[in-house]
Scaffold this motif. Sequence first.
Motif, PDB file in Angstrom:
ATOM      1  N   LEU A  14       0.831  -1.200   0.000  1.00 16.40           N
ATOM      2  CA  LEU A  14       0.000   0.000   0.000  1.00 16.40           C
ATOM      3  C   LEU A  14       0.865   1.249   0.000  1.00 16.40           C
ATOM      4  CD1 LEU A  14      -2.648   1.589   0.285  1.00 16.40           C
ATOM      5  CD2 LEU A  14      -2.530   1.156   2.753  1.00 16.40           C
ATOM      6  N   GLU A  15       1.851   1.311   0.886  1.00 13.55           N
ATOM      7  CA  GLU A  15       2.720   2.494   0.975  1.00 13.55           C
ATOM      8  C   GLU A  15       3.467   2.726  -0.330  1.00 13.55           C
ATOM      9  OE1 GLU A  15       4.605   5.858   2.019  1.00 13.55           O
ATOM     10  OE2 GLU A  15       2.938   4.933   3.082  1.00 13.55           O
ATOM     11  N   LEU A  16       3.999   1.673  -0.932  1.00 11.07           N
ATOM     12  CA  LEU A  16       4.721   1.826  -2.196  1.00 11.07           C
ATOM     13  C   LEU A  16       3.758   2.260  -3.303  1.00 11.07           C
ATOM     14  CD1 LEU A  16       7.512   1.607  -3.438  1.00 11.07           C
ATOM     15  CD2 LEU A  16       7.086  -0.814  -3.849  1.00 11.07           C
ATOM     16  N   ASN A  70      -6.621 -10.904   4.705  1.00  7.97           N
ATOM     17  CA  ASN A  70      -7.662  -9.944   4.361  1.00  7.97           C
ATOM     18  C   ASN A  70      -7.019  -8.716   3.743  1.00  7.97           C
ATOM     19  OD1 ASN A  70      -9.857 -11.445   5.328  1.00  7.97           O
ATOM     20  ND2 ASN A  70      -9.374 -10.845   7.403  1.00  7.97           N
ATOM     21  N   GLY A  71      -7.462  -8.373   2.556  1.00  5.79           N
ATOM     22  CA  GLY A  71      -6.928  -7.207   1.876  1.00  5.79           C
ATOM     23  C   GLY A  71      -7.194  -5.933   2.663  1.00  5.79           C
ATOM     24  N   LEU A  77      -9.961   1.015  -1.532  1.00  5.74           N
ATOM     25  CA  LEU A  77     -10.501   2.338  -1.860  1.00  5.74           C
ATOM     26  C   LEU A  77      -9.646   3.064  -2.894  1.00  5.74           C
ATOM     27  CD1 LEU A  77     -11.560   3.561   1.690  1.00  5.74           C
ATOM     28  CD2 LEU A  77     -13.075   2.945  -0.200  1.00  5.74           C
ATOM     29  N   ARG A  78      -8.327   3.051  -2.697  1.00  5.67           N
ATOM     30  CA  ARG A  78      -7.435   3.735  -3.639  1.00  5.67           C
ATOM     31  C   ARG A  78      -7.498   3.080  -5.015  1.00  5.67           C
ATOM     32  NH1 ARG A  78      -3.521   7.346  -2.314  1.00  5.67           N
ATOM     33  NH2 ARG A  78      -3.493   8.037  -0.171  1.00  5.67           N
ATOM     34  N   LEU A  79      -7.581   1.757  -5.056  1.00  7.52           N
ATOM     35  CA  LEU A  79      -7.669   1.038  -6.327  1.00  7.52           C
ATOM     36  C   LEU A  79      -8.947   1.408  -7.060  1.00  7.52           C
ATOM     37  CD1 LEU A  79      -6.578  -1.072  -8.284  1.00  7.52           C
ATOM     38  CD2 LEU A  79      -7.675  -2.826  -6.878  1.00  7.52           C
ATOM     39  N   GLU A  80     -10.059   1.411  -6.372  1.00  7.76           N
ATOM     40  CA  GLU A  80     -11.328   1.788  -7.003  1.00  7.76           C
ATOM     41  C   GLU A  80     -11.288   3.223  -7.525  1.00  7.76           C
ATOM     42  OE1 GLU A  80     -13.942  -0.035  -7.970  1.00  7.76           O
ATOM     43  OE2 GLU A  80     -12.615  -1.661  -7.329  1.00  7.76           O
ATOM     44  N   ARG A  81     -10.683   4.124  -6.763  1.00 10.89           N
ATOM     45  CA  ARG A  81     -10.582   5.520  -7.197  1.00 10.89           C
ATOM     46  C   ARG A  81      -9.732   5.644  -8.468  1.00 10.89           C
ATOM     47  NH1 ARG A  81      -7.648   8.229  -3.251  1.00 10.89           N
ATOM     48  NH2 ARG A  81      -5.953   8.389  -4.702  1.00 10.89           N
TER      49      ARG A  81
END
Length: 86
Positions: A14-16, A70-71, A77-81
């Motif tokens: 996530l951070e990367l 669990n993802g 949220l960031r992926l959907e955006r």
Amino acid sequence: MAVILRDLTPAAQLELGIRFEEGRGVTKDLDKAKRLYEKAASDDLKYVDVYQTDADGGRLTKLAAGTLNNGLPAAKLRLERLKRGN
């Protein structure tokens, strides 16, 4: 920068991904950000290959190496955006 994605924790993925999305410390790359978010957001079970000896010599078996991963909701949220283009 060479990074093996399967060895990163979901939090590190996530951070990367955020860094690639925002261009912080790396060249901005939304495709890489999406791939990292997909990894961090995935709900999957981790497996490990185990070699077991038997009368015929042996075989390689996949065994569950833990609980369901669990993802991360923030990655989802960031992926959907990004997929919506926002």
